[in-house]
Scaffold this motif. Structure first.
Motif, mmCIF file in Angstrom:
data_model
loop_
_atom_site.group_PDB
_atom_site.id
_atom_site.type_symbol
_atom_site.label_atom_id
_atom_site.label_comp_id
_atom_site.label_asym_id
_atom_site.label_seq_id
_atom_site.Cartn_x
_atom_site.Cartn_y
_atom_site.Cartn_z
ATOM 1 N N ARG A 1 0.816 -1.251 0.008
ATOM 2 C CA ARG A 1 0.007 0.162 0.009
ATOM 3 C C ARG A 1 0.968 1.248 -0.045
ATOM 4 O O ARG A 1 0.276 2.369 -0.240
ATOM 5 C CB ARG A 1 -0.957 0.077 1.201
ATOM 6 C CG ARG A 1 -1.888 -1.316 1.018
ATOM 7 C CD ARG A 1 -2.842 -0.991 2.375
ATOM 8 N NE ARG A 1 -1.991 -1.257 3.867
ATOM 9 C CZ ARG A 1 -2.453 -1.077 4.913
ATOM 10 N NH1 ARG A 1 -3.609 -0.825 5.225
ATOM 11 N NH2 ARG A 1 -1.687 -1.242 5.919
ATOM 12 N N TYR B 1 0.607 3.839 -2.848
ATOM 13 C CA TYR B 1 -0.909 4.474 -2.912
ATOM 14 C C TYR B 1 -0.964 5.401 -1.496
ATOM 15 O O TYR B 1 -1.287 6.650 -1.659
ATOM 16 C CB TYR B 1 -2.154 3.648 -2.710
ATOM 17 C CG TYR B 1 -2.597 3.114 -4.142
ATOM 18 C CD1 TYR B 1 -3.724 3.582 -4.715
ATOM 19 C CD2 TYR B 1 -2.131 2.030 -4.426
ATOM 20 C CE1 TYR B 1 -4.004 3.320 -5.921
ATOM 21 C CE2 TYR B 1 -2.198 1.694 -5.786
ATOM 22 C CZ TYR B 1 -3.569 2.169 -6.428
ATOM 23 O OH TYR B 1 -3.879 1.524 -7.698
ATOM 24 N N THR C 1 -9.307 1.781 -2.181
ATOM 25 C CA THR C 1 -8.613 2.612 -2.910
ATOM 26 C C THR C 1 -9.457 3.930 -3.456
ATOM 27 O O THR C 1 -9.026 5.205 -3.228
ATOM 28 C CB THR C 1 -7.494 2.024 -4.026
ATOM 29 O OG1 THR C 1 -8.336 1.826 -5.047
ATOM 30 C CG2 THR C 1 -6.742 1.073 -3.476
#
Length: 197
Positions: free
Chosen positions: A77, A80, A108
């Motif tokens: 992750r 992101y 997301t």
């Protein structure tokens, strides 16, 4: 004061609020999503250039993390998370942000919307699809890598990718049916509608 007069705005008013620098739509987050090789990067780059927006591509962030040696293989992750933070800091400055990522899961997508909400700007979600499997495969197998050190996914990897159906409202652009000019026209209309909401 002279700069304000030159830019045609009231003294002390930020340039982006006057519409002289950032365009007529105002600041917003444009969050792209879609499988690799659908054309989302082509469209996201074009919108970012046209709007003089900050362009954030999660693939670039993830590759930089790998090259740093901190996260050598699976970045999870982290890419992101960095994208969300950089997007929010730019939005708070009044800069439009174009976020380019697969954006594969409800979590997301919700995170991009939360970034816009915290920054107090609208969020335009854009899903780019290619409904012609043969064309999608051709693009995947013939496109050149554009991030040094990162090979694009194979067609088999694209078809196996975890990509959840999109449930929130979004603009869907089918690049099997729309060329780049028509897709950009649809994006401009959606941005204008969102800014006027």
């Amino acid at each position: 004061m002279a700069a304000d007069a030159i830019m045609g705005r009231a003294a002390g008013q930020p340039a982006w609020r006057s519409g002289q620098v950032r365009g007529k739509f105002g600041s917003m987050l444009i969050a792209f999503g879609g499988l690799p090789a659908t054309g989302k990067t082509t469209l996201a780059r074009a919108v970012a250039a046209e709007r003089s927006a900050a362009y954030l591509r999660v693939d670039v962030i993830e590759q930089a993390l790998r090259e740093s040696g901190t996260l050598a293989n699976e970045v999870g992750r982290a890419g992101y998370a960095v994208g969300y933070a950089v997007a929010e800091s730019n939005l708070r400055l009044g800069v439009t942000v174009v976020a380019d990522s697969v954006n594969p899961l409800p979590v997301t997508r919700a995170a991009w919307r939360a970034v816009a909400r915290r920054a107090g700007v609208p969020c335009l979600e854009v899903e780019v699809v290619c409904t012609d499997p043969a064309e999608h495969r051709r693009r995947a197998e013939t496109r050149a890598a554009d991030i040094p050190g990162l090979a694009g996914p194979s067609w088999a990897e694209i078809t196996r990718r975890d990509y959840a159906a999109w449930e929130s409202p979004r603009l869907v652009l089918d690049t099997a049916r729309l060329g780049v000019p028509a897709a950009l026209d649809a994006l401009r209309t959606a941005m204008a509608n969102l800014a006027g909401a």
